[in-house]
Motif scaffolding. Structure first.
Motif, PDB file in Angstrom:
ATOM      1  N   THR A   6      -6.061  -0.721  -2.362  1.00  0.00           N
ATOM      2  CA  THR A   6      -7.279  -1.350  -2.884  1.00  0.00           C
ATOM      3  C   THR A   6      -6.943  -2.538  -3.777  1.00  0.00           C
ATOM      4  O   THR A   6      -7.549  -3.614  -3.672  1.00  0.00           O
ATOM      5  N   VAL A   8     -12.767   3.344   0.257  1.00  0.00           N
ATOM      6  CA  VAL A   8     -11.679   4.053  -0.430  1.00  0.00           C
ATOM      7  C   VAL A   8     -12.207   5.299  -1.129  1.00  0.00           C
ATOM      8  O   VAL A   8     -11.595   6.374  -1.072  1.00  0.00           O
ATOM      9  N   THR A  26      -8.529  -1.577   6.532  1.00  0.00           N
ATOM     10  CA  THR A  26      -9.299  -2.116   5.412  1.00  0.00           C
ATOM     11  C   THR A  26      -8.980  -3.593   5.173  1.00  0.00           C
ATOM     12  O   THR A  26      -9.861  -4.361   4.763  1.00  0.00           O
ATOM     13  N   LEU A  54      -3.962   4.564  -0.899  1.00  0.00           N
ATOM     14  CA  LEU A  54      -5.264   3.885  -0.887  1.00  0.00           C
ATOM     15  C   LEU A  54      -5.559   3.228  -2.224  1.00  0.00           C
ATOM     16  O   LEU A  54      -6.231   2.185  -2.280  1.00  0.00           O
ATOM     17  N   SER A 105       0.827  -1.206   0.000  1.00  0.00           N
ATOM     18  CA  SER A 105       0.000   0.000   0.000  1.00  0.00           C
ATOM     19  C   SER A 105       0.863   1.259   0.000  1.00  0.00           C
ATOM     20  O   SER A 105       0.453   2.298  -0.522  1.00  0.00           O
ATOM     21  N   LEU A 126      -1.517   6.277   6.543  1.00  0.00           N
ATOM     22  CA  LEU A 126      -1.832   5.301   5.493  1.00  0.00           C
ATOM     23  C   LEU A 126      -1.653   3.875   5.998  1.00  0.00           C
ATOM     24  O   LEU A 126      -2.461   2.994   5.675  1.00  0.00           O
ATOM     25  N   SER A 140      -4.584   1.222   5.865  1.00  0.00           N
ATOM     26  CA  SER A 140      -4.402   0.008   5.086  1.00  0.00           C
ATOM     27  C   SER A 140      -4.665  -1.228   5.934  1.00  0.00           C
ATOM     28  O   SER A 140      -5.324  -2.177   5.492  1.00  0.00           O
ATOM     29  N   THR A 142     -13.003   8.167   1.296  1.00  0.00           N
ATOM     30  CA  THR A 142     -11.773   8.757   1.846  1.00  0.00           C
ATOM     31  C   THR A 142     -11.072   9.644   0.822  1.00  0.00           C
ATOM     32  O   THR A 142     -10.646  10.758   1.128  1.00  0.00           O
TER      33      THR A 142
END
Length: 325
Positions: A294, A258, A212, A290, A179, A205, A209, A261
């Motif tokens: 993803t 995502v 998620t 992000l 990420s 981040l 990460s 954000t």
């Protein structure tokens, strides 16, 4: 006195002609700027031109400044600066187009090489110290050396307390470096230098990460548990099918998380208001990270999950002891 002038009259004309005087101001919305009037540069950029500045007299007419005063260059009083009870001399440097850290590192190597070759002579008792914003950067780097590992340790502990599995914690931590790739790319494309704000963005981040990725693992664990309870977990194909079922259920929530954000950070990325320039280096790693996170969570993380637990299944271990939700 012969022309009816005083010293104040002469100095007033000199300061107005060379330094300028504010005659009025301009209004630009809520902002006001002074309008300064003075001689053009050609009439004040050398000693001869200054001597030709005309001073009006009370009786009429004007007299050149050179007939009213004697001009000469003299040294002003010297200023002695000290720090830590030692006298210091400062050389000010403005750095543009690059970060301070790389500039100071290159300058240090250059100066040390010239000192070693004898091109620069540093007398005994003298030393060279890089100060200013570079010192603040060093202090910030020392703090980040503690904060960044501590952040990763806290993330690992929280993951372990939740899943009670080292394998799943390892899968989560492997997703964090991937990420960060998107964050580094966006920082590079926007030509931002590495700074404290950028590193703060990367720390945020890493937490996002990991957050998620947790939901993806939870969905996969639930799907695997359903397969186990139904007696369908008998082969690697069954494991892949369970992982696919759990990952597909996570696509929409992940994209929604995502998207919201990134949309929330777009005003910072494209804004030009006061204070936005400070926040842009912090938001850039999050936006870029992000995007890569993803891809990692939706594609890479299920694949890593399958590789890890495929070995557990082939090793005839009971997945019930490994999969928790």
């Amino acid at each position: 006195a012969r022309f009816g002038l005083t010293i104040n009259d002469v100095e007033s004309v000199l300061s107005s002609a060379v330094g300028g005087v504010n005659v009025t101001s301009t209004v630009e919305g809520l902002e006001r700027y002074p309008i300064n009037v003075r001689y053009p540069r050609d009439y004040r950029d050398n000693l001869e031109s200054i001597q030709r500045i005309l001073v009006p007299t009370p009786v009429g007419g004007s007299v050149p400044l050179g007939e009213l005063a004697t001009f000469e260059f003299t040294k002003g009083p010297e200023e002695i600066k000290s720090e830590n009870a030692r006298r210091t001399a400062w050389v000010y440097v403005d750095v543009r187009g690059r970060d301070i850290g790389s500039y100071v590192s290159e300058a240090k190597r250059l100066i040390e090489a010239k000192i070693a070759s004898g091109e620069i002579n540093v007398p005994p008792g003298y030393n060279i110290i890089w100060s200013g914003q570079y010192e603040y950067m060093q202090k910030a780097n020392a703090t980040l050396r503690i904060v960044v590992p501590l952040t990763l340790i806290v993330i690992f502990l929280l993951l372990y307390f939740h899943f009670q599995s080292f394998a799943q914690c390892a899968i989560h931590l492997l997703s964090i470096p991937f990420s960060l790739v998107g964050g580094f790319w966006l920082v590079y494309l926007l030509h931002y230098n590495m700074s404290v704000a950028v590193w703060v963005g990367f720390i945020g981040l890493a937490g996002m990460s990991a957050g998620t990725a947790i939901v993806m693992i939870v969905y996969i664990n639930i799907a695997i548990k359903h397969y186990i309870d139904a007696g369908k977990m008998n082969s690697v194909a069954d494991l892949d099918a369970a992982i696919l079922d759990g990952a597909v259920e996570r696509v929409r929530p992940k994209l929604m998380t995502v998207t919201t954000t990134i949309v929330g950070l777009l005003p910072i990325m494209f804004g030009h208001d006061t204070g936005v320039e400070v926040m842009k280096p912090m938001a850039a790693p999050i936006v870029g990270g992000l995007i890569s996170a993803t891809i990692m969570v939706l594609i890479g993380l299920p694949a890593m999950y399958g590789l890890v637990y495929e070995k557990i299944l082939l090793g005839k271990k009971d997945l019930k002891d490994e999969v928790r939700h």
